[in-house]
Each structure stands twice: as C-alpha cells, then as structure tokens.
Design a protein around this motif. Sequence first.
Motif, PDB file in Angstrom:
ATOM      1  N   GLU A 227       0.833  -1.196   0.000  1.00  0.00           N
ATOM      2  CA  GLU A 227       0.000   0.000   0.000  1.00  0.00           C
ATOM      3  C   GLU A 227       0.866   1.243   0.000  1.00  0.00           C
ATOM      4  O   GLU A 227       1.891   1.310   0.697  1.00  0.00           O
ATOM      5  N   GLU A 228       0.458   2.218  -0.794  1.00  0.00           N
ATOM      6  CA  GLU A 228       1.062   3.553  -0.760  1.00  0.00           C
ATOM      7  C   GLU A 228      -0.060   4.559  -0.531  1.00  0.00           C
ATOM      8  O   GLU A 228      -0.947   4.708  -1.366  1.00  0.00           O
ATOM      9  N   GLN A 229      -0.046   5.223   0.610  1.00  0.00           N
ATOM     10  CA  GLN A 229      -1.032   6.252   0.912  1.00  0.00           C
ATOM     11  C   GLN A 229      -0.397   7.622   0.711  1.00  0.00           C
ATOM     12  O   GLN A 229       0.587   7.952   1.392  1.00  0.00           O
ATOM     13  N   VAL A 230      -0.942   8.396  -0.195  1.00  0.00           N
ATOM     14  CA  VAL A 230      -0.494   9.771  -0.402  1.00  0.00           C
ATOM     15  C   VAL A 230      -1.333  10.648   0.521  1.00  0.00           C
ATOM     16  O   VAL A 230      -2.563  10.724   0.377  1.00  0.00           O
ATOM     17  N   LEU A 231      -0.689  11.315   1.458  1.00  0.00           N
ATOM     18  CA  LEU A 231      -1.418  11.922   2.563  1.00  0.00           C
ATOM     19  C   LEU A 231      -2.182  13.179   2.183  1.00  0.00           C
ATOM     20  O   LEU A 231      -3.066  13.602   2.934  1.00  0.00           O
ATOM     21  N   THR A 232      -1.892  13.762   1.034  1.00  0.00           N
ATOM     22  CA  THR A 232      -2.685  14.926   0.617  1.00  0.00           C
ATOM     23  C   THR A 232      -4.099  14.528   0.231  1.00  0.00           C
ATOM     24  O   THR A 232      -4.976  15.392   0.106  1.00  0.00           O
ATOM     25  N   ARG A 233      -4.338  13.218   0.027  1.00  0.00           N
ATOM     26  CA  ARG A 233      -5.626  12.756  -0.499  1.00  0.00           C
ATOM     27  C   ARG A 233      -6.477  12.007   0.517  1.00  0.00           C
ATOM     28  O   ARG A 233      -7.496  11.422   0.151  1.00  0.00           O
ATOM     29  N   VAL A 234      -6.092  12.019   1.777  1.00  0.00           N
ATOM     30  CA  VAL A 234      -6.854  11.279   2.776  1.00  0.00           C
ATOM     31  C   VAL A 234      -7.931  12.173   3.380  1.00  0.00           C
ATOM     32  O   VAL A 234      -7.819  13.404   3.379  1.00  0.00           O
ATOM     33  N   PRO A 235      -9.011  11.579   3.922  1.00  0.00           N
ATOM     34  CA  PRO A 235     -10.127  12.384   4.437  1.00  0.00           C
ATOM     35  C   PRO A 235      -9.749  13.342   5.560  1.00  0.00           C
ATOM     36  O   PRO A 235     -10.378  14.401   5.725  1.00  0.00           O
ATOM     37  N   GLU A 236      -8.727  13.005   6.324  1.00  0.00           N
ATOM     38  CA  GLU A 236      -8.348  13.832   7.477  1.00  0.00           C
ATOM     39  C   GLU A 236      -7.885  15.229   7.088  1.00  0.00           C
ATOM     40  O   GLU A 236      -7.817  16.124   7.941  1.00  0.00           O
ATOM     41  N   VAL A 237      -7.570  15.436   5.814  1.00  0.00           N
ATOM     42  CA  VAL A 237      -7.167  16.776   5.354  1.00  0.00           C
ATOM     43  C   VAL A 237      -8.271  17.793   5.658  1.00  0.00           C
ATOM     44  O   VAL A 237      -8.003  18.983   5.850  1.00  0.00           O
ATOM     45  N   ALA A 238      -9.511  17.353   5.744  1.00  0.00           N
ATOM     46  CA  ALA A 238     -10.626  18.256   6.051  1.00  0.00           C
ATOM     47  C   ALA A 238     -10.455  18.942   7.407  1.00  0.00           C
ATOM     48  O   ALA A 238     -11.043  20.005   7.644  1.00  0.00           O
ATOM     49  N   ALA A 239      -9.641  18.367   8.302  1.00  0.00           N
ATOM     50  CA  ALA A 239      -9.406  18.953   9.622  1.00  0.00           C
ATOM     51  C   ALA A 239      -8.239  19.931   9.634  1.00  0.00           C
ATOM     52  O   ALA A 239      -7.997  20.583  10.658  1.00  0.00           O
ATOM     53  N   PHE A 240      -7.512  20.073   8.512  1.00  0.00           N
ATOM     54  CA  PHE A 240      -6.393  21.012   8.451  1.00  0.00           C
ATOM     55  C   PHE A 240      -6.926  22.439   8.582  1.00  0.00           C
ATOM     56  O   PHE A 240      -8.004  22.757   8.061  1.00  0.00           O
ATOM     57  N   GLN A 242      -7.133  26.406   7.635  1.00  0.00           N
ATOM     58  CA  GLN A 242      -6.905  27.195   6.427  1.00  0.00           C
ATOM     59  C   GLN A 242      -5.760  28.171   6.675  1.00  0.00           C
ATOM     60  O   GLN A 242      -5.561  28.611   7.797  1.00  0.00           O
ATOM     61  N   PRO A 243      -4.964  28.528   5.648  1.00  0.00           N
ATOM     62  CA  PRO A 243      -5.087  28.132   4.236  1.00  0.00           C
ATOM     63  C   PRO A 243      -4.388  26.818   3.887  1.00  0.00           C
ATOM     64  O   PRO A 243      -4.351  26.425   2.730  1.00  0.00           O
ATOM     65  N   LEU A 244      -3.836  26.115   4.921  1.00  0.00           N
ATOM     66  CA  LEU A 244      -3.124  24.864   4.661  1.00  0.00           C
ATOM     67  C   LEU A 244      -4.046  23.831   4.015  1.00  0.00           C
ATOM     68  O   LEU A 244      -3.618  23.080   3.140  1.00  0.00           O
ATOM     69  N   ARG A 245      -5.306  23.788   4.415  1.00  0.00           N
ATOM     70  CA  ARG A 245      -6.235  22.826   3.844  1.00  0.00           C
ATOM     71  C   ARG A 245      -6.402  23.046   2.338  1.00  0.00           C
ATOM     72  O   ARG A 245      -6.321  22.098   1.554  1.00  0.00           O
ATOM     73  N   ALA A 246      -6.594  24.305   1.944  1.00  0.00           N
ATOM     74  CA  ALA A 246      -6.768  24.607   0.519  1.00  0.00           C
ATOM     75  C   ALA A 246      -5.503  24.291  -0.263  1.00  0.00           C
ATOM     76  O   ALA A 246      -5.565  23.740  -1.375  1.00  0.00           O
TER      77      ALA A 246
END
Length: 269
Positions: A227-240, A242-246
Amino acid sequence: MSVRLDLGPIQETLLLTLHARALDSRAPAPILGDVRSAEIEERIDYDFAKLKVKASLITGTALRARKLDDAVRRFVGAHPDAVVLDLGCGLDTRVFRCDPPGGVDWYDVDFPEVVAFRPRFLPDRSRLIGADLSTPGWAAALPGNRPAMIVAEGLLPFMPGDSFPRMIRELTGHFPSGELVLNGYTRFAAWAMKYHPSIKALDIKAAQGFDDAREPEGWGAGLTLAEEQVLTRVPEVAAFPQPLRAFTRLMAHSTAISRQGGRVLRYRF
C-alpha cells in the motif's frame, strides 16, 4: 517538577515530534488527539519555541502517526500473537494509542540514552531495547518465530549510508513473516528537510530518501509493496486549518507533488 534532558542533535528530534503531537492535541479539531504527549511535554524543561513549529509540521506529524497507528492496529488485530517493533520510538506513545492485545510483545527501540529516560515519562507497557539502529546485531535477542510489525516513523532520513536497508534486511530475515510500515521520504523531501526551520534549529543534516515506492523491493529483504497512501488525499485533510487545507487539496491534484508532501508505505515480507 520539570525534567531537563541531555540529548544530542539526532536524539533531540524526538522533542520536535513530541511537540508537534502535543500541539495537535490542543487544536480545536485534532487529527491524532494524543493528550498523553501534551502531558509529557509539560514535564520537560526545554525551549520548545525555538523549534518554530508551523501548522504544516503539526498536521503532517499527526496525520502520519495516525496512519501508522491504523496499520499497526490492523496487523495486531489479525495477529494477536505478533511482535511489534517501534523503531526510533523516542517518547512516542504509540503503544498506548494502539492498545494491542495481551498476547502481543511490543518493543520500543531507540538509543540507550533515550530508552533510559523513557520510563520517567511513560508507564511500563512495552519492552525497551537500547541500541544504535545503524549497528548490526541488536535484534538477535528478539523472538524469531512469530509474525512482526515493524514501524519506522521519521527514521529513514537520519540513518547514514545504507544502514536503513541493511537493518531492514536483518529484521525481515529474523522473522518468518510480517509487515513494514514507514513514512517514505522522497529524495527531494529528505534534502529539503535540511532547510526546514525546525530541523535547522537542531542542526540536523538529514539526507536519505527514495522516490519509487517499489525501490525497497530491491533491497534483498523480501519486501512486497502492499500500500502507498499519499497523505494529501486522505479524508483527514478536512481537519487542516486554512489556508493549509486549501493548499493541500491543490497539491492533491498532482501525484508527483503530493508524494513530496508525505506518504505512508506498507510492505509485506
């Protein structure tokens, strides 16, 4: 009473990740929520402000820890008699976060001077091994007849030369089967780390990384990429925040760029 720790530059990086986890736990919407790390930080006499930790490091540290924890939980759930190795553990509370079944033998491994003070901050929940991970032979005393989960968080860039793949060869040769999970720095990410304000504050010369997630399959360690998980694409990014989330969601459009921002790699052996 505050405790002052006498650490070298490499060992001092454990305070950087501890601080990042502690800051995440105090956020309105924490990603890892590691309150125990915040409690440990409050007991240490250290100028954490000098580390200049920014939001990207806080979220990145918390997110990779969460994904590594998830991999450990899945493995010990399927193998309740497993051996877990947390390499370069520092003051990480992973054994408490994952809360493995009673049949699991958990080993926290780090420099002897680090494991010597770890019991001052964390209850006895794991077995401690003090070793220089770049030196062969330290794993000989581990049980070798059970499946193993090997966790290497933030370790790759700081091990000199080919000592990281050599260590992995030794470990996979010692156990009959298992998994390796790590956050896989690319060569550029490892090079760029040297210029991060937090790493510069510790005068660390990080360097090691690899670009192709399948490269470790050629280390002679019997690894197969699972498995390779690219962390920019995981659901938890919604908790970042702003503006880091965007910015992170913008990065997610490019796989090549996203890999520079962080990935978690899992291998079977």
